[in-house]
Design an enzyme around this catalytic site. Structure first.
Site, PDB file in Angstrom:
ATOM      1  CG  ASP A  22      49.111  41.781  42.776  1.00 34.32           C
ATOM      2  OD1 ASP A  22      48.051  41.559  42.183  1.00 34.32           O
ATOM      3  OD2 ASP A  22      49.198  41.770  44.024  1.00 34.32           O
ATOM      4  CG  ASP A 135      47.589  44.570  45.932  1.00 36.84           C
ATOM      5  OD1 ASP A 135      46.689  44.566  45.070  1.00 36.84           O
ATOM      6  OD2 ASP A 135      48.171  43.540  46.315  1.00 36.84           O
ATOM      7  CD  GLU A 136      45.859  44.085  39.919  1.00 33.00           C
ATOM      8  OE1 GLU A 136      45.009  43.924  40.825  1.00 33.00           O
ATOM      9  OE2 GLU A 136      45.706  43.671  38.767  1.00 33.00           O
TER      10      GLU A 136
HETATM   11  N1  DCP Z   1      41.343  42.032  49.637  1.00 32.94           N
HETATM   12  C1  DCP Z   1      40.175  41.964  50.409  1.00 32.94           C
HETATM   13  N2  DCP Z   1      39.231  41.014  50.133  1.00 32.94           N
HETATM   14  C2  DCP Z   1      39.404  40.144  49.121  1.00 32.94           C
HETATM   15  C3  DCP Z   1      40.567  40.202  48.320  1.00 32.94           C
HETATM   16  C4  DCP Z   1      41.530  41.155  48.607  1.00 32.94           C
HETATM   17  O1  DCP Z   1      40.019  42.756  51.326  1.00 32.94           O
HETATM   18  N3  DCP Z   1      38.471  39.207  48.869  1.00 32.94           N
HETATM   19  C5  DCP Z   1      42.367  43.043  49.975  1.00 32.94           C
HETATM   20  C6  DCP Z   1      43.411  42.429  50.865  1.00 32.94           C
HETATM   21  C7  DCP Z   1      44.612  42.247  50.010  1.00 32.94           C
HETATM   22  C8  DCP Z   1      44.436  43.346  48.972  1.00 32.94           C
HETATM   23  O2  DCP Z   1      43.042  43.513  48.811  1.00 32.94           O
HETATM   24  O3  DCP Z   1      45.822  42.362  50.730  1.00 32.94           O
HETATM   25  C9  DCP Z   1      45.070  43.023  47.639  1.00 32.94           C
HETATM   26  O4  DCP Z   1      44.445  41.923  47.018  1.00 32.94           O
HETATM   27  P1  DCP Z   1      45.222  40.786  46.278  1.00 32.94           P
HETATM   28  O5  DCP Z   1      44.226  39.970  45.561  1.00 32.94           O
HETATM   29  O6  DCP Z   1      46.351  41.354  45.498  1.00 32.94           O
HETATM   30  O7  DCP Z   1      45.786  39.862  47.447  1.00 32.94           O
HETATM   31  P2  DCP Z   1      47.079  40.009  48.310  1.00 32.94           P
HETATM   32  O8  DCP Z   1      47.905  41.188  47.923  1.00 32.94           O
HETATM   33  O9  DCP Z   1      46.684  39.962  49.742  1.00 32.94           O
HETATM   34  O10 DCP Z   1      47.844  38.656  48.011  1.00 32.94           O
HETATM   35  P3  DCP Z   1      48.721  38.265  46.742  1.00 32.94           P
HETATM   36  O11 DCP Z   1      50.091  38.043  47.283  1.00 32.94           O
HETATM   37  O12 DCP Z   1      48.104  36.997  46.265  1.00 32.94           O
HETATM   38  O13 DCP Z   1      48.632  39.362  45.753  1.00 32.94           O
HETATM   39 MG    MG Z   2      48.409  41.513  45.903  1.00 34.98          MG
END
Ligand code: DCP
Ligand code: MG
Length: 435
Positions: A22, A135-136
């Protein structure tokens, strides 16, 4: 392994190795890739923060911005209150630039292109990749590494592999990822989240229960705030409590999901990692309980593995151009050998024949693990070019190599094979294992 047992082959005792990858604050990390001056700064990616705009939400925030309480899905106005824009702070004597952040609009096509580069690496390091979101992803790397311990006795080869995957993403793409390594999907997912950002958490098969035990129930996948508070009202605070609860009571209260949560809390999750795309290769391997030198046992095992792999290829409609074996000799030296065929085939007898002939080199060696792989896959409904190319290039109408055909030695050296993801386990110790 996990999908059945082969006659005469010890495979059931081997736990699978699942990686969950992730990316950390993914959109914000992509913005940093484009603008390195944002490194270490609070970065917020979202919509509606320009002057005159008022509606919009935060997509993600860098970990520096999260310290101010900015988080995904928050209304942008709330984020701006918690963390003013740098541009505004510079003009406003009442605001402190030390407590301001950089806001960037969502640029999905750029993030997708970065995600594409990451996914290419994931497909290189694993045959089975389940892409869950931008991203996962889950990877099954059972046939690429092992749960054997190395060096100080506490680290596993799988840990080295997890580190290698992380480092390849960091070096080749330039964005940070967190990786969880475990014998099943649900535990790997919890593990990747456990030490974010830039985390690498490995949960050995014998330590799954111990790892899950203290976790609050809401950290289990599928437990939202409502379920969590209901569980708490039943006196169930942690995954350990859940694992000791009465599954019948959970079933009555939450239905099928209750029984599933119970199983996950106990670390029981035998869902296979089902790929979202097409595999690049198919392989199967098997370990002996004790290293064996017996030629007939080795041959029998290779035959069983070859038959299994060929059968899977046939079922999936896959044609292969390369047939290879993997031989692990004590202490843990991994040898891979492969032969390329003149054209793509679906020919189980040829897989057996080539695998056996590659095994001959190891006739006298003690062997602890054997594997068979078919690769350079193509599928009947695509890649006509490779078939045509072969037919034209060989001057032969038969695209299918017969069992009599002498396989051409693989042009790729073992080193090249490694760089395409066939990583030598011997490379993984306590040291940096990246390529
Ligand atoms: N995303 C979005 N709206 C949300 C949640 C996520 O647009 N409510 C988008 C932005 C993030 C991406 O999806 O960058 C990936 O989601 P993640 O939940 O994996 O969050 P992040 O990668 O940003 O943070 P983490 O480090 O917690 O994985
Ligand atoms: Mg993420």
């Amino acid at each position: 392994m996990g999908d059945g047992t082969l006659p005469g082959v010890q495979s059931r005792s081997e736990a699978r190795i699942v990686l969950h990858v992730d990316m950390d604050c993914f959109y914000a990390s992509c913005e940093r890739l484009r603008d390195p001056s944002l490194a270490g700064e609070p970065v917020v990616v979202g919509m509606g923060f320009e002057p005159g705009e008022s509606h919009g939400a935060v997509a993600t925030a860098s970990y520096e911005a999260r310290k101010y309480g900015v988080e995904s899905a928050q209304p942008i106005s709330q984020a701006l209150d918690a963390l003013p824009r740098m541009a505004d702070a510079r003009d406003d004597p009442d605001l402190d630039v030390g407590d301001a952040g950089y806001y960037r609009p969502v640029d999905m096509s750029f993030y997708k292109s970065v995600a594409g580069e990451v996914k290419a690496i994931l497909h290189d390091v694993a045959d089975t990749v389940r892409e869950v979101s931008v991203d996962e992803a889950y990877l099954d790397v059972t046939d690429r590494t092992g749960w054997e311990t190395v060096a100080d006795g506490d680290r596993t080869l799988a840990e080295g592999y997890g580190r290698y995957v992380k480092q390849r993403i960091a070096r080749e793409v330039g964005v940070p990822a967190s990786v969880g390594v475990a014998p099943n999907m649900s535990t790997a997912k919890i593990a990747s989240d456990y030490d974010k950002p830039d985390g690498l958490v490995v949960v050995r098969p014998d330590r799954v229960r111990q790892f899950l035990e203290p976790l609050p129930v809401d950290e289990l996948h599928g437990v939202g705030p409502v379920t969590a508070s209901e569980l708490r009202s039943m006196g169930i605070e942690t995954a350990g409590d859940l694992a000791r609860a009465d599954p019948a009571v959970l079933g009555d209260r939450f239905g099928e999901r209750g029984r599933e949560l119970y199983a996950r809390a106990r670390g029981d999750d035998d869902r296979p990692v089902t790929p979202t795309g097409r595999p690049k290769s198919l392989s199967r391997e098997s370990a002996f309980t004790e290293p064996t030198t017996e030629p007939s046992r080795k041959r029998e095992t290779v035959l069983a593995l070859a038959a299994d792999v060929a059968d899977r290829a046939t079922q999936r409609g896959a044609l292969y151009r390369t047939i290879g074996i993997k031989v692990v000799t004590p202490p843990y030296d991994v040898h891979t050998r492969a032969n390329s065929l003149p054209g793509p085939v679906d020919d189980p007898a040829l897989v057996e024949e080539v695998a056996l002939s590659l095994l001959e080199e190891f006739e006298a060696d003690p062997v602890r693990k054997l594997g068979v792989r078919v690769s350079k896959l193509s599928f009947g409904d695509e890649e006509q070019t490779s078939l045509d190319g072969f037919a034209a290039g060989s001057g032969d109408d038969e695209a299918d190599a017969s069992t009599d055909a002498e396989p051409r030695p693989d042009r790729s050296t073992p080193g090249e094979e490694r760089s395409s993801g066939q990583v030598s386990l011997g490379d993984f110790g306590s040291r940096d294992a990246g390529s």
